[in-house]
Write a protein that holds these residues in place. Sequence first.
Motif, short mmCIF file in Angstrom:
data_model
loop_
_atom_site.label_atom_id
_atom_site.label_comp_id
_atom_site.label_asym_id
_atom_site.label_seq_id
_atom_site.Cartn_x
_atom_site.Cartn_y
_atom_site.Cartn_z
N UNK A 273 66.41 37.89 23.10
CA UNK A 273 65.32 38.58 22.42
C UNK A 273 64.03 37.77 22.47
N UNK A 274 64.15 36.46 22.34
CA UNK A 274 62.97 35.60 22.35
C UNK A 274 62.28 35.65 23.70
N UNK A 275 63.07 35.66 24.79
CA UNK A 275 62.48 35.74 26.13
C UNK A 275 61.85 37.11 26.38
N UNK A 276 62.51 38.15 25.93
CA UNK A 276 62.00 39.51 26.15
C UNK A 276 60.74 39.75 25.33
N UNK A 277 60.71 39.33 24.10
CA UNK A 277 59.56 39.58 23.22
C UNK A 277 58.32 38.83 23.69
N UNK A 278 58.52 37.64 24.25
CA UNK A 278 57.38 36.84 24.71
C UNK A 278 57.00 37.19 26.13
N UNK A 279 57.76 38.06 26.77
CA UNK A 279 57.52 38.40 28.17
C UNK A 279 56.24 39.22 28.33
#
Length: 279
Positions: A273-279
Amino acid sequence: MPVFNCEKTISLAIRSILNQTYNNWELFIIDDGSTDKTLEIAQSFNDSRIYVIADGLHQNLPTRLNQVIAMSRGKYFARMDGDDISFPERIQTQVEYLENNPTIDLLGTQVIVFHQDGKARGSDTVKETHSQICSRPWSGFPMTHPTWIGRIEYFLKYQYRIDAIRMEDQDLLLRSYKTSKFACLPKILLAYRVESLSLKKILTGRYNFALALIHRGFADKDYFLFWGLLEQAAKSLVDIFAISTRLNFKLLKHRIGSPLSEKNLNKWNIVWSDCVQKN
């Protein structure tokens, strides 16, 4: 991070490096002649620690890895592919281990296997010590390639054999295990994407590993390595049957590992989720 046509995954891979708790790194993204938007996406990241290299040629993974090894200026060299995701503490954990264990040349970790939309498939089990990892060299070495971090001297000394296609990691380990020392951490620090199985790629790797066993067996007069020829042939038959009958992961369960614990699954969901949200 050598990449080839990774436009759908490279952004998350790069983001996972930007999310590292360890900040003293340089990321070489070397494009192997991509024909999609991989290069454009890689160049869109504005961070002075990221270097994007492209010459428009397609030269395969071993050649690109050797190219980046020659460019690297750090004490350690880390591997990762353009469709994987590193956990935030990955580099820090592995560097600290190598700093505290100066006899270890190469360090791997446990992985979680996932596919589209971040859905977890399972996790592997690791052999932790050098003797465990190298107990059956004719069968291969259980060290997932994208998890590697090792001393740059190790990579400069051995490098990758450019014709070791689809088994460049196993070939390197086979050539170096008698004069080097490996270890693996029993901790999930990388997520390894597995969407589907390619019979052509699998059989190419098995064939080339069999050739490497023959060459190394004669070179070292280690004829026990020839047992691996029978093993590779048997495994190839299983691969052919599993993929041709579309049983795939039902028969080849080792390629997705065992079910995740609730703790590891929750942790992975946070990383994803952290990678997707900051993407």
